[in-house]
Design a protein around this motif. Sequence first.
Motif, PDB file in Angstrom:
ATOM      1  N   GLN A 278       0.831  -1.200   0.000  1.00  0.00           N
ATOM      2  CA  GLN A 278       0.000   0.000   0.000  1.00  0.00           C
ATOM      3  C   GLN A 278       0.867   1.253   0.000  1.00  0.00           C
ATOM      4  OE1 GLN A 278      -3.222  -0.101  -0.382  1.00  0.00           O
ATOM      5  NE2 GLN A 278      -3.468   2.124  -0.349  1.00  0.00           N
ATOM      6  N   ALA A 279       1.934   1.212   0.844  1.00  0.00           N
ATOM      7  CA  ALA A 279       2.838   2.365   0.861  1.00  0.00           C
ATOM      8  C   ALA A 279       3.519   2.538  -0.486  1.00  0.00           C
ATOM      9  CB  ALA A 279       3.877   2.185   1.972  1.00  0.00           C
ATOM     10  N   LEU A 280       3.872   1.413  -1.122  1.00  0.00           N
ATOM     11  CA  LEU A 280       4.507   1.497  -2.430  1.00  0.00           C
ATOM     12  C   LEU A 280       3.543   2.048  -3.474  1.00  0.00           C
ATOM     13  CD1 LEU A 280       7.026   0.851  -4.084  1.00  0.00           C
ATOM     14  CD2 LEU A 280       6.134  -1.444  -4.449  1.00  0.00           C
ATOM     15  N   LEU A 281       2.270   1.649  -3.384  1.00  0.00           N
ATOM     16  CA  LEU A 281       1.282   2.206  -4.316  1.00  0.00           C
ATOM     17  C   LEU A 281       1.157   3.711  -4.139  1.00  0.00           C
ATOM     18  CD1 LEU A 281      -1.528  -0.518  -4.168  1.00  0.00           C
ATOM     19  CD2 LEU A 281       0.045  -0.058  -6.048  1.00  0.00           C
TER      20      LEU A 281
ATOM     21  N   ASN B 153       4.189   5.228  -5.604  1.00  0.00           N
ATOM     22  CA  ASN B 153       4.110   5.235  -7.065  1.00  0.00           C
ATOM     23  C   ASN B 153       3.166   6.317  -7.565  1.00  0.00           C
ATOM     24  OD1 ASN B 153       5.897   3.115  -7.347  1.00  0.00           O
ATOM     25  ND2 ASN B 153       4.302   1.554  -7.352  1.00  0.00           N
ATOM     26  N   THR B 154       2.056   6.499  -6.847  1.00  0.00           N
ATOM     27  CA  THR B 154       1.126   7.565  -7.240  1.00  0.00           C
ATOM     28  C   THR B 154       1.797   8.933  -7.145  1.00  0.00           C
ATOM     29  OG1 THR B 154      -0.737   6.223  -6.441  1.00  0.00           O
ATOM     30  CG2 THR B 154      -1.124   8.572  -6.768  1.00  0.00           C
ATOM     31  N   GLU B 155       2.514   9.128  -6.037  1.00  0.00           N
ATOM     32  CA  GLU B 155       3.221  10.395  -5.869  1.00  0.00           C
ATOM     33  C   GLU B 155       4.298  10.571  -6.935  1.00  0.00           C
ATOM     34  OE1 GLU B 155       4.294  14.073  -4.279  1.00  0.00           O
ATOM     35  OE2 GLU B 155       2.518  12.815  -3.980  1.00  0.00           O
ATOM     36  N   LEU B 156       5.012   9.470  -7.229  1.00  0.00           N
ATOM     37  CA  LEU B 156       6.042   9.555  -8.265  1.00  0.00           C
ATOM     38  C   LEU B 156       5.426   9.819  -9.631  1.00  0.00           C
ATOM     39  CD1 LEU B 156       8.464   6.649  -7.235  1.00  0.00           C
ATOM     40  CD2 LEU B 156       8.836   9.111  -7.006  1.00  0.00           C
TER      41      LEU B 156
ATOM     42  N   ARG C  78       2.732  11.490 -10.146  1.00  0.00           N
ATOM     43  CA  ARG C  78       2.364  12.916 -10.172  1.00  0.00           C
ATOM     44  C   ARG C  78       3.594  13.783 -10.415  1.00  0.00           C
ATOM     45  NH1 ARG C  78       2.567  17.086  -7.005  1.00  0.00           N
ATOM     46  NH2 ARG C  78       3.548  15.874  -5.336  1.00  0.00           N
ATOM     47  N   ARG C  79       4.680  13.425  -9.717  1.00  0.00           N
ATOM     48  CA  ARG C  79       5.896  14.214  -9.897  1.00  0.00           C
ATOM     49  C   ARG C  79       6.458  14.058 -11.305  1.00  0.00           C
ATOM     50  NH1 ARG C  79       9.423  13.366  -4.310  1.00  0.00           N
ATOM     51  NH2 ARG C  79       7.842  14.201  -2.861  1.00  0.00           N
ATOM     52  N   VAL C  80       6.387  12.821 -11.829  1.00  0.00           N
ATOM     53  CA  VAL C  80       6.851  12.616 -13.204  1.00  0.00           C
ATOM     54  C   VAL C  80       6.019  13.433 -14.183  1.00  0.00           C
ATOM     55  CG1 VAL C  80       7.004  10.894 -15.042  1.00  0.00           C
ATOM     56  CG2 VAL C  80       7.895  10.374 -12.791  1.00  0.00           C
ATOM     57  N   ALA C  81       4.699  13.473 -13.944  1.00  0.00           N
ATOM     58  CA  ALA C  81       3.842  14.281 -14.820  1.00  0.00           C
ATOM     59  C   ALA C  81       4.227  15.752 -14.734  1.00  0.00           C
ATOM     60  CB  ALA C  81       2.376  14.079 -14.436  1.00  0.00           C
ATOM     61  N   ASP C  82       4.485  16.217 -13.484  1.00  0.00           N
ATOM     62  CA  ASP C  82       4.902  17.627 -13.338  1.00  0.00           C
ATOM     63  C   ASP C  82       6.226  17.875 -14.033  1.00  0.00           C
ATOM     64  OD1 ASP C  82       2.624  17.990 -11.870  1.00  0.00           O
ATOM     65  OD2 ASP C  82       3.617  17.855  -9.907  1.00  0.00           O
TER      66      ASP C  82
END
Length: 580
Positions: free
Chosen positions: A339-342, A345-348, A350-354
């Motif tokens: 769950q923490a990895l998910l 990954n979601t945060e990453l 978002r950051r990759v999109a930014d």
Amino acid sequence: MKEDSLWQRLNPRHSLSAAIGSVVFVVVVIAAVLGAAFSASRAEQQAQDDHERLLRQFAMQIMANLQSALATRVSVIKAAAAQIAASSDTGTGSLGRHLAAIYREFPEFSSLSVVDGRGRFATGGSSSSRSGTAFSFEPDVSAPAADLRPDTIEIAVPLHRDGGHAPDAIVGALSWSWLGTVLHELEQGLNTERHVQVSLSDKSGHVLIGPGQPGAGPRPSSAEAERMLAGAYSANVLAGEAFDWTITVRQDARIALAAARRTRDIVFVATFLSGLLAALLAAYATHVLLRPLRRLAGQAQAVQQGRRGELDAVHGVDEVAHIGNTLAATLQSLSAEKQALLQLNTELDRRVADRTARIERMAEEARQAAIGRERLRMARDLHDTLAQSLMAVLTQLRMIRKLGARMSPGELDTELLSAENVAGRGLVEARAAIKQMRHNGVRELGLGAALAELADRFERRTGIPTVLARDEQAAALAGERAEVAFRIAEEALRNIERHARAGRVSIGLSMTAAADPASPALSAVHLEVMDDGVGFDPAAPVPGHYGLRGIAEQAALMQARLEIRSSPGQGTRILLELDP
């Protein structure tokens, strides 16, 4: 979860409980078979030993009866001898009456005789000859030969009478047929259900009466003898070595051990069935005991297939409980980490999109900057070619327009020809610039080859000797930075051609160590363009000339280090250093 088939539940390769149960079943069954066989064998052997002891007891009983029968006959003869010795009448008639009385009571005597010490017979009843005068005054018999059995057994009892002559004896002959009849009667007494065989043999093992006796039928074969149980008893029935006889009682093993073998079979079957039942119970107990482990395995498989997310807690303190609870805790930890990895990954994402958006913006800005740089370069090229040529033509035309009325026709033609030549040179230079923009060989040939071609064209166009020094590593460079270095060298040669009035030009290209020790680059491209022309003051502004400004702008865009060294009358040296 799909239920496993019966074959999968019973297949040792698919089920641990089936494997353990199979091993336990096989071990218990083998132990049961071995135990049953051993128990049955021991029971049969014990029954055989007991029966052989019983047959020996029968042999002892028959021997005792035989001894009693012979002892009775000896006692009768002794009693007759005592009566004869006590009687005053020792005539033949008196002896005959005594012997006849014995015949009447014991008709098994084949003959009765009185023998004197000199070997003469005083016979009563039937008589037989006897040779020799030596006589033992103890009960005696004539022993049978080794292979020949006499027809009678003679018993001699000494007869002590007064008269001073050698002692006499009463000799009684018992027939072997009578002894055989006695043994047969004793055998019949045992043969109500046992079917035994009784034989009499001497101390040498020769059969005197019974199976195996000469003339009494064939001897049993070795195979038949092995199927017989026997009990023997040896004793001396009368005084003398000739009467060391052995009574042997035999019985067919199939008859003797029939009950024991039935018992053996019953013991074997009972033991085997008990072991089989124990094996089945052990296999079932294994199946029951491993039920929590099967449940745990099913839950783990469901977790692996994604049909459930966690394992149920296993109650107890055994190994299955420890394994199940450990797996459950591990699975919970992995779920939390997943769950923490998910979330990470979601945060990453978002950051990759930014970052992607920023990179796209920066790419757009870089593209616009590149467009701007290209526009500046084209403006410089047009300024250096077409604009200057047009400016020269315009100057010539203005001068002709103002001074045309004062000029002679020859001077006018000369000025017009000069303007035409200037316009022609401008056109050639414009075409060359356009060709250079369309066919830039830096990316295809490399920086070294492009500079060599540029120096060759410069020398052929201007006639100024031009020398190029380059190393292989720097010459192989290509790409945007190499193209910038080429543009700077091109602009420097163009300025030399127009303004320097130089007699010699040199170009140097090398790969050198970076000037800044903190720079991550391990090397830098070093470009040097030098002439021996009139020189100039770099600090003094020159209105209307944009060549040096263009060189500085291109170096700044590539974050390169540019240095221009010149002074009037000392020539010019342009140094460029940029990361490859």
